[in-house]
Design a protein around this motif. Structure first.
Motif, PDB file in Angstrom:
ATOM      1  N   SER A   1       0.814  -1.215   0.000  1.00 11.74           N
ATOM      2  CA  SER A   1       0.000   0.000   0.000  1.00 11.74           C
ATOM      3  C   SER A   1       0.850   1.269   0.000  1.00 11.74           C
ATOM      4  O   SER A   1       0.393   2.319  -0.454  1.00 11.74           O
ATOM      5  CB  SER A   1      -0.940   0.000   1.206  1.00 11.74           C
ATOM      6  N   SER A   2       2.070   1.183   0.507  1.00 10.28           N
ATOM      7  CA  SER A   2       2.953   2.355   0.470  1.00 10.28           C
ATOM      8  C   SER A   2       3.266   2.745  -0.968  1.00 10.28           C
ATOM      9  O   SER A   2       3.258   3.929  -1.328  1.00 10.28           O
ATOM     10  CB  SER A   2       4.259   2.066   1.227  1.00 10.28           C
ATOM     11  N   GLU A   3       3.528   1.742  -1.801  1.00  5.87           N
ATOM     12  CA  GLU A   3       3.792   2.015  -3.207  1.00  5.87           C
ATOM     13  C   GLU A   3       2.519   2.489  -3.912  1.00  5.87           C
ATOM     14  O   GLU A   3       2.580   3.298  -4.840  1.00  5.87           O
ATOM     15  CB  GLU A   3       4.352   0.769  -3.886  1.00  5.87           C
ATOM     16  N   THR A   4       1.363   1.992  -3.457  1.00  4.99           N
ATOM     17  CA  THR A   4       0.091   2.470  -4.001  1.00  4.99           C
ATOM     18  C   THR A   4      -0.067   3.959  -3.727  1.00  4.99           C
ATOM     19  O   THR A   4      -0.428   4.744  -4.611  1.00  4.99           O
ATOM     20  CB  THR A   4      -1.092   1.708  -3.375  1.00  4.99           C
ATOM     21  N   TYR A   5       0.216   4.359  -2.496  1.00  5.74           N
ATOM     22  CA  TYR A   5       0.083   5.767  -2.107  1.00  5.74           C
ATOM     23  C   TYR A   5       1.025   6.650  -2.925  1.00  5.74           C
ATOM     24  O   TYR A   5       0.630   7.711  -3.421  1.00  5.74           O
ATOM     25  CB  TYR A   5       0.381   5.916  -0.615  1.00  5.74           C
ATOM     26  N   ILE A   6       2.262   6.212  -3.077  1.00  8.28           N
ATOM     27  CA  ILE A   6       3.245   6.988  -3.844  1.00  8.28           C
ATOM     28  C   ILE A   6       2.803   7.124  -5.297  1.00  8.28           C
ATOM     29  O   ILE A   6       2.927   8.193  -5.911  1.00  8.28           O
ATOM     30  CB  ILE A   6       4.632   6.316  -3.768  1.00  8.28           C
ATOM     31  N   THR A   7       2.257   6.044  -5.857  1.00  7.43           N
ATOM     32  CA  THR A   7       1.799   6.070  -7.245  1.00  7.43           C
ATOM     33  C   THR A   7       0.612   7.009  -7.410  1.00  7.43           C
ATOM     34  O   THR A   7       0.520   7.742  -8.397  1.00  7.43           O
ATOM     35  CB  THR A   7       1.410   4.658  -7.712  1.00  7.43           C
ATOM     36  N   LEU A   8      -0.292   7.011  -6.443  1.00  6.89           N
ATOM     37  CA  LEU A   8      -1.435   7.921  -6.495  1.00  6.89           C
ATOM     38  C   LEU A   8      -0.969   9.372  -6.475  1.00  6.89           C
ATOM     39  O   LEU A   8      -1.491  10.220  -7.211  1.00  6.89           O
ATOM     40  CB  LEU A   8      -2.382   7.658  -5.321  1.00  6.89           C
ATOM     41  N   ARG A   9       0.019   9.662  -5.667  1.00  3.52           N
ATOM     42  CA  ARG A   9       0.542  11.030  -5.599  1.00  3.52           C
ATOM     43  C   ARG A   9       1.177  11.452  -6.917  1.00  3.52           C
ATOM     44  O   ARG A   9       1.151  12.632  -7.280  1.00  3.52           O
ATOM     45  CB  ARG A   9       1.562  11.155  -4.462  1.00  3.52           C
ATOM     46  N   SER A  10       1.730  10.497  -7.642  1.00  4.91           N
ATOM     47  CA  SER A  10       2.382  10.822  -8.912  1.00  4.91           C
ATOM     48  C   SER A  10       1.385  11.220  -9.992  1.00  4.91           C
ATOM     49  O   SER A  10       1.772  11.759 -11.031  1.00  4.91           O
ATOM     50  CB  SER A  10       3.212   9.629  -9.395  1.00  4.91           C
ATOM     51  N   LEU A  11       0.091  10.973  -9.754  1.00  4.81           N
ATOM     52  CA  LEU A  11      -0.937  11.305 -10.746  1.00  4.81           C
ATOM     53  C   LEU A  11      -1.354  12.766 -10.675  1.00  4.81           C
ATOM     54  O   LEU A  11      -2.101  13.236 -11.539  1.00  4.81           O
ATOM     55  CB  LEU A  11      -2.174  10.417 -10.534  1.00  4.81           C
ATOM     56  N   LYS A  12      -0.879  13.481  -9.679  1.00  4.94           N
ATOM     57  CA  LYS A  12      -1.289  14.865  -9.478  1.00  4.94           C
ATOM     58  C   LYS A  12      -1.040  15.705 -10.728  1.00  4.94           C
ATOM     59  O   LYS A  12       0.044  15.715 -11.290  1.00  4.94           O
ATOM     60  CB  LYS A  12      -0.524  15.469  -8.298  1.00  4.94           C
ATOM     61  N   GLY A  13      -2.090  16.405 -11.161  1.00  2.00           N
ATOM     62  CA  GLY A  13      -1.977  17.319 -12.281  1.00  2.00           C
ATOM     63  C   GLY A  13      -2.061  16.684 -13.654  1.00  2.00           C
ATOM     64  O   GLY A  13      -2.042  17.390 -14.661  1.00  2.00           O
ATOM     65  N   GLN A  14      -2.167  15.353 -13.723  1.00  2.00           N
ATOM     66  CA  GLN A  14      -2.179  14.687 -15.023  1.00  2.00           C
ATOM     67  C   GLN A  14      -3.577  14.546 -15.615  1.00  2.00           C
ATOM     68  O   GLN A  14      -3.727  14.454 -16.835  1.00  2.00           O
ATOM     69  CB  GLN A  14      -1.544  13.295 -14.912  1.00  2.00           C
ATOM     70  N   TYR A  15      -4.603  14.513 -14.742  1.00  2.00           N
ATOM     71  CA  TYR A  15      -5.957  14.246 -15.227  1.00  2.00           C
ATOM     72  C   TYR A  15      -6.945  15.229 -14.598  1.00  2.00           C
ATOM     73  O   TYR A  15      -6.768  15.665 -13.461  1.00  2.00           O
ATOM     74  CB  TYR A  15      -6.375  12.810 -14.887  1.00  2.00           C
ATOM     75  N   THR A  16      -7.994  15.554 -15.365  1.00  2.00           N
ATOM     76  CA  THR A  16      -9.041  16.418 -14.821  1.00  2.00           C
ATOM     77  C   THR A  16     -10.091  15.607 -14.071  1.00  2.00           C
ATOM     78  O   THR A  16     -10.829  16.147 -13.261  1.00  2.00           O
ATOM     79  CB  THR A  16      -9.730  17.208 -15.947  1.00  2.00           C
ATOM     80  N   LEU A  17     -10.164  14.307 -14.355  1.00  2.71           N
ATOM     81  CA  LEU A  17     -11.119  13.428 -13.678  1.00  2.71           C
ATOM     82  C   LEU A  17     -10.462  12.081 -13.424  1.00  2.71           C
ATOM     83  O   LEU A  17      -9.832  11.516 -14.315  1.00  2.71           O
ATOM     84  CB  LEU A  17     -12.378  13.232 -14.530  1.00  2.71           C
ATOM     85  N   ILE A  18     -10.621  11.576 -12.201  1.00  2.00           N
ATOM     86  CA  ILE A  18     -10.134  10.244 -11.854  1.00  2.00           C
ATOM     87  C   ILE A  18     -11.314   9.433 -11.333  1.00  2.00           C
ATOM     88  O   ILE A  18     -12.011   9.853 -10.407  1.00  2.00           O
ATOM     89  CB  ILE A  18      -9.021  10.298 -10.791  1.00  2.00           C
ATOM     90  N   ILE A  19     -11.538   8.269 -11.931  1.00  2.00           N
ATOM     91  CA  ILE A  19     -12.646   7.389 -11.561  1.00  2.00           C
ATOM     92  C   ILE A  19     -12.090   6.215 -10.763  1.00  2.00           C
ATOM     93  O   ILE A  19     -11.129   5.567 -11.191  1.00  2.00           O
ATOM     94  CB  ILE A  19     -13.374   6.868 -12.811  1.00  2.00           C
ATOM     95  N   VAL A  20     -12.686   5.940  -9.606  1.00  2.00           N
ATOM     96  CA  VAL A  20     -12.219   4.831  -8.771  1.00  2.00           C
ATOM     97  C   VAL A  20     -13.412   4.092  -8.185  1.00  2.00           C
ATOM     98  O   VAL A  20     -14.504   4.642  -8.053  1.00  2.00           O
ATOM     99  CB  VAL A  20     -11.310   5.320  -7.619  1.00  2.00           C
ATOM    100  N   GLY A  21     -13.192   2.839  -7.819  1.00  2.07           N
ATOM    101  CA  GLY A  21     -14.201   2.077  -7.102  1.00  2.07           C
ATOM    102  C   GLY A  21     -14.134   2.412  -5.620  1.00  2.07           C
ATOM    103  O   GLY A  21     -13.058   2.699  -5.087  1.00  2.07           O
TER     104      GLY A  21
END
Length: 279
Positions: free
Chosen positions: A197-217
């Motif tokens: 989950s630590s790598e999950t969190y880091i990966t989520l942070r890397s998405l900042k500014g790349q998309y105007t909408l993020i869809i998740v379950g």
């Protein structure tokens, strides 16, 4: 906001004493005045409590989405109304309008880890993929199959049989989506191989500014190592571990986040008796 063309750019003049450019094209000036008069007429008739403030912005179609977002942020706007690229004629038909507006793209992403809510989100993303003004990317988070990278304390928490059953459903759902949208070049695809989950969190942070909408379950995942532990510091558990991270106060995510939860039948929600129905 007016499309900045080479022809229009050639008519711009520097405003004396400022860094602003002045539009001198008569057709553009007439159009802006016509729009202003229409709004002013509405305010004079039915606009109690409404004030009108004009701001002229020149932008290329490729830069309009970014410029609109920046302008809305600067003005702290809570609602943006955009015209459809086609105009309604007096006979009820639509003319071709300005087709460039149709392709002012919005970049969206769906994060797929697994579970019933992620499968529901994937199904919804399939509908989004058909919109010509949306560039959709599906990002699949996959567990690193090398068990040496997984902490021993987490291995004991995995229900292997249940995990395999859910993985089978995930693979079937994702394969169908991939063949229909990714192989058909309607959706871009990328995958992230993560160990915890630590790598999950880091990966989520890397998405900042790349998309105007993020869809998740919302959740519905079975003992996923990729989200275990994220709920230890949740601010809003009802959003699920991924949604909570993306919308958390410390994340500073500039994207809109759409959280999907699969419909629960009666008796499938903790504490709900089968004698009751969900309305």
């Amino acid at each position: 906001m007016v499309e900045l063309t080479e022809k229009l750019a050639a008519t711009l003049k520097q405003d004396q004493g400022t860094d602003n450019m002045v539009v001198t094209d008569e057709s553009v000036i007439d159009m802006m005045e016509h729009i202003t008069q229409a709004f002013q007429s509405y305010i004079d008739k039915d606009g109690t409590g409404i004030t009108l403030s004009r701001s002229h912005v020149l932008s290329t179609f490729n830069g309009m989405a970014k410029d609109l977002s920046s302008l809305a942020e600067d003005l702290m706007v809570s609602l943006i109304l955009l015209p459809f690229h086609k105009r309604l004629s007096e006979d009820g038909s639509h003319d071709s309008g300005s087709p460039g507006f149709r392709y002012v793209s919005r970049k969206a992403a769906i994060i797929f880890i697994g579970g019933k809510d992620d499968r529901e989100a994937l199904s919804f993303a399939g509908r989004v993929a058909w919109h010509p003004g949306v560039e959709l990317t599906v990002i699949r988070f996959l567990l690193d199959t090398n068990l040496e990278n997984i902490p021993r304390r987490l291995i004991g928490l995995i229900d292997i049989a249940e995990e395999e059953a859910e993985t089978k459903l995930d693979d079937e759902s994702f394969t169908e989506f991939y063949e229909k949208y990714v192989a058909g070049r309607k959706v871009a695809y990328t995958e992230k191989h993560l160990a915890n989950s630590s790598e999950t969190y880091i990966t989520l942070r890397s998405l900042k500014g790349q998309y105007t909408l993020i869809i998740v379950g919302q959740g519905g995942r079975v003992n996923s190592i990729l989200t275990l532990g994220l709920n230890d510091w949740q601010e809003c558990p009802e959003l699920g571990p991924i949604g909570d991270v993306l919308s958390g106060s410390g994340f500073e995510c500039e994207s809109s986040v759409l959280i999907i939860q699969q419909h629960r039948l009666k008796g499938q929600i903790d504490g709900l008796n089968d004698d009751f129905s969900i309305m």
